[in-house]
Motif scaffolding. Sequence first.
Motif, short mmCIF file in Angstrom:
data_model
loop_
_atom_site.label_atom_id
_atom_site.label_comp_id
_atom_site.label_asym_id
_atom_site.label_seq_id
_atom_site.Cartn_x
_atom_site.Cartn_y
_atom_site.Cartn_z
N ASN A 108 0.89 -1.26 0.01
CA ASN A 108 0.13 -0.07 0.07
C ASN A 108 0.85 1.25 0.02
N LEU A 109 1.87 1.24 -0.82
CA LEU A 109 2.96 2.37 -0.70
C LEU A 109 2.46 3.63 -1.67
N GLY A 110 2.34 4.76 -1.10
CA GLY A 110 1.86 5.93 -1.71
C GLY A 110 2.57 7.28 -1.30
N ILE A 111 2.62 8.18 -2.12
CA ILE A 111 3.18 9.31 -1.80
C ILE A 111 2.50 10.47 -2.81
N SER A 112 2.23 11.62 -2.05
CA SER A 112 1.58 12.64 -2.91
C SER A 112 2.51 14.13 -2.67
N PHE A 113 2.55 14.64 -3.75
CA PHE A 113 3.23 15.92 -3.60
C PHE A 113 2.30 17.15 -3.94
N GLY A 114 1.81 17.68 -2.88
CA GLY A 114 0.80 18.70 -2.93
C GLY A 114 -0.51 17.94 -3.48
N GLY A 115 -1.00 18.37 -4.22
CA GLY A 115 -2.40 17.58 -4.97
C GLY A 115 -1.95 16.41 -5.86
N LEU A 116 -0.63 16.06 -6.14
CA LEU A 116 -0.56 15.26 -7.31
C LEU A 116 0.04 13.90 -6.64
N ARG A 117 -0.64 12.93 -7.02
CA ARG A 117 -0.72 11.34 -6.28
C ARG A 117 0.49 10.92 -7.41
N ALA A 118 1.70 10.91 -6.80
CA ALA A 118 2.94 10.30 -7.76
C ALA A 118 3.05 8.85 -7.67
N VAL A 119 2.57 8.07 -6.48
CA VAL A 119 2.62 6.57 -6.36
C VAL A 119 1.39 6.40 -5.63
N ASP A 120 0.52 5.53 -6.03
CA ASP A 120 -0.85 5.13 -5.43
C ASP A 120 -0.94 3.69 -5.01
N SER A 121 -0.95 3.22 -3.77
CA SER A 121 -1.43 2.04 -3.57
C SER A 121 -0.38 0.92 -4.10
N LEU A 122 0.98 0.98 -4.08
CA LEU A 122 1.59 -0.02 -4.67
C LEU A 122 1.94 -1.13 -3.93
N ASP A 123 1.79 -2.28 -4.21
CA ASP A 123 1.99 -3.64 -3.74
C ASP A 123 3.14 -4.28 -4.53
N MET A 124 4.17 -4.82 -3.92
CA MET A 124 5.24 -5.35 -4.61
C MET A 124 6.20 -6.20 -3.69
N THR A 125 6.38 -7.52 -4.31
CA THR A 125 7.15 -8.56 -3.43
C THR A 125 8.02 -9.24 -4.41
N ILE A 126 9.38 -8.96 -3.93
CA ILE A 126 10.72 -9.48 -4.62
C ILE A 126 11.40 -10.55 -4.00
N ASP A 127 11.38 -11.68 -4.43
CA ASP A 127 11.95 -12.69 -3.75
C ASP A 127 13.49 -12.65 -3.76
N GLN A 128 14.13 -13.39 -2.66
CA GLN A 128 15.53 -13.54 -2.65
C GLN A 128 16.41 -13.98 -4.02
N GLY A 129 17.01 -13.63 -4.43
CA GLY A 129 17.63 -13.84 -5.73
C GLY A 129 17.17 -13.51 -7.25
#
Length: 252
Positions: free
Chosen positions: A8-29
């Motif tokens: 659920n990663l997100g960031i806003s800059f003022g009114g701009l939603r630059a990244v919204d509700s990111l889910d990501m899993t990276i396995d070892q290797g």
Amino acid sequence: MALLEVRNLGISFGGLRAVDSLDMTIDQGQLYGLIGPNGAGKTTVFNLLTGVYRPTEGIITLDGQNLVGKKTVEINKAGIARTFQNIRLFKNMSVMDNVKIGLHNHFKYNLFTGILRLPGYRKVEKSMDERAMELLKVFDLDKEAGNMAANLPYGKQRKLEIARALATEPKLLLLDEPAAGMNPNETEELMKTIQFVREKFKMTILLIEHDMKLVSGICEEVTVLNFGTVLAQGKTGDVLNDPRVVKAYLGE
């Protein structure tokens, strides 16, 4: 086993939603791709992972350790290293010294010892020189060790930046558009280099890249961002053939 988990990663800059509700899993290797059109939010994700930005919401864990709120240097020590789209070397320093800068997380002596060049300093410097040369040999840069970084050809500067990142002994290596500015032959060599790094160092790699030949050639899974949201995610071949992804890159 998951090395990096983003929820659920997100960031806003003022009114701009630059990244919204990111889910990501990276396995070892794993060798994982983060792709999308210009302005999709890819580099913003890298800046969130490395502490340049603090997320508005969401969690980032590396090997079970929460990274949210940590400073860039703390995140590097925790095990994330990165390269940049625009190469950031210390160009007026030698090739050897560029790699040694990356080693300072693991070789330490106090200021007094360094100023007076006491035996402890000489021992540490010798160990650093040996380790730096080992890394340079991996990338066939050992003969360039005494040259200024600025004098290296473009492709070798890319290799040097990766060598410096590896000197910090990361668990996860982030590569930001490593093929940018390369011709097809250099890109082909870079693909082999990335695969070699993964195998040689048992490294987990997340890369941002616009060259789809490179992505399809080495990435096992990809996440596609578009306007800060996940457009598609999964096995590389399936994702690159998704009509939504084709449309995002090529338009109607």
